[in-house]
Motif scaffolding. Sequence first.
Motif, PDB file in Angstrom:
ATOM      1  N   ASP A 125      78.706 -66.594  12.098  1.00 52.61           N
ATOM      2  CA  ASP A 125      77.727 -65.602  12.474  1.00 52.61           C
ATOM      3  C   ASP A 125      76.564 -66.306  13.194  1.00 52.61           C
ATOM      4  OD1 ASP A 125      76.584 -62.843  12.226  1.00 52.61           O
ATOM      5  OD2 ASP A 125      75.068 -63.962  11.067  1.00 52.61           O
ATOM      6  N   ALA A 126      76.154 -65.775  14.339  1.00 54.13           N
ATOM      7  CA  ALA A 126      75.114 -66.401  15.148  1.00 54.13           C
ATOM      8  C   ALA A 126      73.792 -66.524  14.395  1.00 54.13           C
ATOM      9  CB  ALA A 126      74.913 -65.621  16.441  1.00 54.13           C
TER      10      ALA A 126
ATOM     11  N   GLU B 221      69.668 -69.900  11.882  1.00 58.78           N
ATOM     12  CA  GLU B 221      68.862 -70.256  10.711  1.00 58.78           C
ATOM     13  C   GLU B 221      69.092 -71.703  10.306  1.00 58.78           C
ATOM     14  OE1 GLU B 221      67.716 -68.550   6.311  1.00 58.78           O
ATOM     15  OE2 GLU B 221      68.793 -67.276   7.726  1.00 58.78           O
ATOM     16  N   VAL B 222      70.331 -72.154  10.363  1.00 58.83           N
ATOM     17  CA  VAL B 222      70.636 -73.551  10.050  1.00 58.83           C
ATOM     18  C   VAL B 222      69.952 -74.474  11.053  1.00 58.83           C
ATOM     19  CG1 VAL B 222      72.491 -75.267   9.995  1.00 58.83           C
ATOM     20  CG2 VAL B 222      72.788 -73.082   8.843  1.00 58.83           C
TER      21      VAL B 222
ATOM     22  N   GLY C   5      68.493 -78.832  17.685  1.00 54.89           N
ATOM     23  CA  GLY C   5      68.599 -77.911  18.801  1.00 54.89           C
ATOM     24  C   GLY C   5      70.005 -77.489  19.146  1.00 54.89           C
ATOM     25  N   SER C   6      70.997 -78.173  18.619  1.00 50.58           N
ATOM     26  CA  SER C   6      72.386 -77.874  18.943  1.00 50.58           C
ATOM     27  C   SER C   6      73.074 -77.228  17.746  1.00 50.58           C
ATOM     28  CB  SER C   6      73.116 -79.176  19.298  1.00 50.58           C
ATOM     29  OG  SER C   6      74.507 -79.034  19.202  1.00 50.58           O
ATOM     30  N   PRO C   7      73.771 -76.110  17.969  1.00 51.90           N
ATOM     31  CA  PRO C   7      74.489 -75.482  16.848  1.00 51.90           C
ATOM     32  C   PRO C   7      75.514 -76.419  16.218  1.00 51.90           C
ATOM     33  CG  PRO C   7      74.459 -74.020  18.749  1.00 51.90           C
ATOM     34  CD  PRO C   7      73.888 -75.323  19.197  1.00 51.90           C
TER      35      PRO C   7
END
Length: 66
Positions: free
Chosen positions: A9-10, A15-16, A23-25
Amino acid sequence: MAKVNISLDAELVVEVMVLAGVGSPQDAVEAVVRDYIARGHRTEARVQSQDEPRRTTDSRPPLPEG
């Protein structure tokens, strides 16, 4: 190392990213997973160190009573 692609989920990933200050998922999720694993290893080590005196105590023969 092998790579795995997953869908998350985006809002969860954002939030993480904010909590981890990353800055990077990809980096954020990787940091969370690495922290979770490290925490598990620390817990295992703590349990083993607390359990060790019990094992040495249990291995002694019982003292005669009476």
